[in-house]
Design a protein around this motif. Structure first.
Motif, mmCIF file in Angstrom:
data_model
loop_
_atom_site.group_PDB
_atom_site.id
_atom_site.type_symbol
_atom_site.label_atom_id
_atom_site.label_comp_id
_atom_site.label_asym_id
_atom_site.label_seq_id
_atom_site.Cartn_x
_atom_site.Cartn_y
_atom_site.Cartn_z
ATOM 1 N N LEU A 29 -24.732 13.046 20.840
ATOM 2 C CA LEU A 29 -23.768 12.452 21.711
ATOM 3 C C LEU A 29 -23.571 13.781 22.921
ATOM 4 O O LEU A 29 -23.396 13.232 23.820
ATOM 5 C CB LEU A 29 -22.273 12.506 20.816
ATOM 6 C CG LEU A 29 -22.078 11.278 20.080
ATOM 7 C CD1 LEU A 29 -20.690 11.305 19.353
ATOM 8 C CD2 LEU A 29 -22.000 10.044 20.920
ATOM 9 N N ARG A 30 -23.906 14.773 22.563
ATOM 10 C CA ARG A 30 -23.693 16.068 23.496
ATOM 11 C C ARG A 30 -25.254 15.973 24.284
ATOM 12 O O ARG A 30 -25.190 16.434 25.590
ATOM 13 C CB ARG A 30 -23.399 17.281 22.857
ATOM 14 C CG ARG A 30 -22.005 17.109 22.185
ATOM 15 C CD ARG A 30 -21.856 18.775 21.950
ATOM 16 N NE ARG A 30 -21.765 19.881 23.081
ATOM 17 C CZ ARG A 30 -21.516 21.049 22.863
ATOM 18 N NH1 ARG A 30 -21.564 21.477 21.663
ATOM 19 N NH2 ARG A 30 -21.721 21.740 23.880
ATOM 20 N N TRP B 194 -28.257 13.813 24.169
ATOM 21 C CA TRP B 194 -29.175 12.759 23.960
ATOM 22 C C TRP B 194 -29.539 12.707 25.536
ATOM 23 O O TRP B 194 -28.617 12.238 26.442
ATOM 24 C CB TRP B 194 -28.682 11.594 23.368
ATOM 25 C CG TRP B 194 -29.628 10.497 23.313
ATOM 26 C CD1 TRP B 194 -29.825 9.508 24.260
ATOM 27 C CD2 TRP B 194 -30.874 10.450 22.404
ATOM 28 N NE1 TRP B 194 -30.864 8.734 23.900
ATOM 29 C CE2 TRP B 194 -31.530 9.236 22.490
ATOM 30 C CE3 TRP B 194 -31.049 11.191 21.073
ATOM 31 C CZ2 TRP B 194 -32.582 8.714 22.066
ATOM 32 C CZ3 TRP B 194 -32.144 10.770 20.413
ATOM 33 C CH2 TRP B 194 -32.954 9.502 20.750
ATOM 34 N N ARG C 130 -25.800 6.118 21.190
ATOM 35 C CA ARG C 130 -24.488 6.850 21.306
ATOM 36 C C ARG C 130 -23.506 6.089 20.445
ATOM 37 O O ARG C 130 -22.737 6.803 19.950
ATOM 38 C CB ARG C 130 -24.136 7.177 22.568
ATOM 39 C CG ARG C 130 -24.973 8.256 23.400
ATOM 40 C CD ARG C 130 -24.601 8.333 24.896
ATOM 41 N NE ARG C 130 -25.458 9.236 25.495
ATOM 42 C CZ ARG C 130 -25.493 10.724 25.512
ATOM 43 N NH1 ARG C 130 -24.508 11.296 24.775
ATOM 44 N NH2 ARG C 130 -26.235 11.294 26.270
ATOM 45 N N LYS C 131 -23.506 4.987 20.640
ATOM 46 C CA LYS C 131 -22.224 4.047 20.041
ATOM 47 C C LYS C 131 -22.444 4.309 18.358
ATOM 48 O O LYS C 131 -21.168 4.456 17.836
ATOM 49 C CB LYS C 131 -22.402 2.650 20.376
ATOM 50 C CG LYS C 131 -22.128 2.504 22.053
ATOM 51 C CD LYS C 131 -22.544 1.051 22.302
ATOM 52 C CE LYS C 131 -22.256 0.984 24.047
ATOM 53 N NZ LYS C 131 -23.355 1.859 24.687
ATOM 54 N N TYR D 119 -23.691 6.526 16.813
ATOM 55 C CA TYR D 119 -23.161 7.905 16.255
ATOM 56 C C TYR D 119 -21.641 7.929 16.590
ATOM 57 O O TYR D 119 -20.846 8.976 15.748
ATOM 58 C CB TYR D 119 -24.158 9.060 16.830
ATOM 59 C CG TYR D 119 -25.156 9.093 15.942
ATOM 60 C CD1 TYR D 119 -25.527 9.531 14.838
ATOM 61 C CD2 TYR D 119 -26.499 8.508 16.597
ATOM 62 C CE1 TYR D 119 -26.565 9.563 14.003
ATOM 63 C CE2 TYR D 119 -27.866 8.387 15.863
ATOM 64 C CZ TYR D 119 -27.811 9.054 14.683
ATOM 65 O OH TYR D 119 -28.794 9.208 13.866
ATOM 66 N N ALA D 120 -21.218 7.575 17.584
ATOM 67 C CA ALA D 120 -19.619 7.526 17.858
ATOM 68 C C ALA D 120 -18.908 6.827 16.602
ATOM 69 O O ALA D 120 -18.070 7.429 16.172
ATOM 70 C CB ALA D 120 -19.235 7.081 18.918
#
Lengths: 330, 228
Positions: free
Chosen positions: A32-33, A35, A133-134, A136-137
């Protein structure tokens, strides 16, 4: 604590799942930070390689998460003979205050894990990690729940004492019980049957529309989610008493026993399967516009809609057969 | 026209360990389509590692590789498999023929996953073997082939999926002068057939051949010099 093999297996597996989910979440934070697919940095390339491992690990973890719900229920049912007053899993879960919160959390985690697996499957089919991202969020949201489940499970099993006198399902799911379960059991059978019929018919028709035309995905997802709640209410209100042929016995656990041909497992698998597949179909709706998913999501949604249809049709058919075969006049 | 572009490629084996080895160190290179390029350099200079990165058989530790207008280093493995199968034909130093099966079956092997009808595939494989003069040995087992026959079988195998790029790693290392010259004649035919050829070699017979368009010299994992 009772050192039963199934309890030890469930505790060890939940500890392992928590550890693996926490390990994966650490990389989730890094993804998330940091990528950036446009970058050729060592960190980016390492994250790209690492995401295969994480994705594979989580597919197994969440796959087991789905199975472990039924293992927990089977274990609780199996242990009921150890507790005075318990006749099925209902009494075992009531031995201490952690049992029912654990069960409800496990059902929630079952649904969320299923949805994560669907998003992960879609992401893995594309060449440019469009949902990374979605997903892993989502994982970071799910991780505290998986860990909480492990903690609750430990507290529950740790607090199991054979000298505790528990309540039987007859009183826990009695129409006179001052609880949500009691309120659901008290739902009048005839109107509830009508709600059941309308809900299942609407879900099946909306599912056919999605599968045939690819339209109405959000509506179908909402219908699939609501039908799950209606299905649970129907079990407590009129399906349970039809299975047991006892107008006062609303237990949602007794029909998981051999005496009833384990039919409860079929009821819950079809309900949960229909809900997860249907809601997963809706969850993918916002991603249809992503270029690399344009050829992947619509066929996947169609398969999910068909899967949900098969599950809900099976649940409906099963319910009709139960009502038809029952000697109880409702 | 640029077919393959390498941007700041770095490959480190055992990264983070005390015995870490940087095989390729910050290489940027553009390789043109339909040209024959030789990567020249002493043993350990990073030629083979660079070839394996270009051919999607390994991933770089840093940097990106473009195949046409598509970036390929970030691709998930399933897509890389597809690219390897359709874009690259590999000729290895040891030829790597599968023992115990015939030369014809070796040639057909890379096409099996594509599910092409067997009769058509067999016909195509026999045509390739005929082109390289090894059709009479089609039913011979791989281990019974001579060095030259094994080499030509390996070339036919590299061409079975009609890839636009041929990658050859030290292809003449185990061949005598006559066979090496024959190999370069075959490379000339591939070039005439509009193939892009990339060869790693430190054999003068290869990099001094008239068919070669470009020689890139490597040393210690870096580009040292270049001649057209």
């Amino acid at each position: 604590m009772i050192l039963h093999p199934a309890i030890i297996a469930l505790l060890v597996s939940s500890a392992l799942m928590s550890a693996l989910v926490l390990y994966s979440s650490w990389y989730g934070v890094l993804i998330l930070r940091h990528w950036d697919l446009g970058s050729g940095s060592g960190l980016q390339l390492d994250l790209e390689r690492r995401t295969y491992l994480i994705s594979t690990v989580l597919a197994y973890v969440f796959g087991f998460q789905l199975i472990s719900l039924f293992l927990l229920i089977y274990t609780a049912d199996n242990l009921c003979s150890l507790f005075t007053g318990a006749m099925c899993a209902a009494g075992t879960f009531n031995v201490n205050g952690y049992g029912y919160p654990l069960l409800l959390l496990k059902i929630l985690n079952f649904i969320l894990a299923g949805l994560w697996l669907i998003v992960n499957h879609a992401d893995n089919r594309a060449y440019d990690y469009p949902l990374i991202r979605k997903k892993y969020a989502m994982l970071l949201g799910l991780t505290p729940l998986i860990v909480l489940e492990a903690v609750l499970q430990f507290l529950y099993f740790q607090g199991l004492r054979p000298d505790v006198i528990t309540s039987c399902c007859g009183s826990l799911f009695s129409v006179n019980s001052p609880s949500v379960a009691g309120d659901l059991a008290a739902l009048p059978a005839a109107p509830m049957k009508a709600v059941f019929a309308v809900s299942m018919a609407a879900t099946i028709l909306l599912g056919i529309r999605v599968a045939a035309r690819g339209r109405g995905g959000y509506l179908f997802a909402v219908a699939a989610g609501l039908s799950f709640l209606v299905g649970i209410a129907s079990v407590l209100s009129f399906l349970s008493i039809a299975v047991y042929e006892l107008p006062t016995h609303h237990c949602p656990f007794c029909f998981l026993q051999k005496e009833y041909g384990y039919i409860g497992y079929l009821v819950y698998i079809t309900l949960l399967g229909g809900a997860v597949a249907g809601m997963g179909e809706g969850l993918l709706m916002p991603f249809r516009g992503i270029a690399s998913l344009a050829g992947i999501i619509p066929p996947l949604q169609k398969r999910l809609a068909v899967l949900s249809l098969v599950f809900y049709s099976s649940f409906t058919l099963l319910s009709i057969v139960i009502l038809q075969r029952s000697n109880l006049v409702q | 026209m640029t077919m393959i572009e390498l941007r700041d490629i770095r490959k480190v084996f055992h990264a983070g360990k005390s015995y870490a080895l940087t095989a390729v160190d910050g290489v940027s290179l553009s390789l043109d389509a339909r040209k024959v390029t030789v990567l020249r350099g002493p043993s350990g200079s990073g030629k083979t590692t660079l070839l394996s990165l270009v051919g999607c058989m390994a991933r770089p530790s840093e940097g990106r590789i473009m195949l046409g207008d598509r970036e390929i280093t970030s691709l998930p493995e399933r897509f890389l498999t597809e690219i390897r199968r359709t874009t690259f034909g590999f000729i290895f130093q040891q030829f790597n023929l599968v023992k115990g099966i015939s030369a014809l079956e070796n040639v057909m092997l890379p096409a099996y996953p594509l599910g092409e009808p067997h009769a058509g595939l067999r016909k195509r494989a026999r045509e390739l073997m005929d082109l390289f003069g090894i059709l009479p040995r089609e039913s011979s087992r791989a281990e019974w082939l001579s060095g030259g026959e094994a080499q030509r079988t390996a070339i036919a195998r590299a061409l079975i999926n009609d890839p636009p790029v041929i990658i050859a790693d030290e292809p003449t290392a185990h061949l005598d002068t006559k066979l090496s010259r024959e190999f370069m004649d075959i490379i000339a035919r591939l070039k005439a057939a509009q193939k892009t050829v990339i060869i790693a070699s430190h054999d003068p017979l290869v990099y001094e051949s008239a068919v070669i368009d470009r020689v890139v010299t490597m040393r210690d994992g870096k580009l040292a010099a270049e001649q057209q």
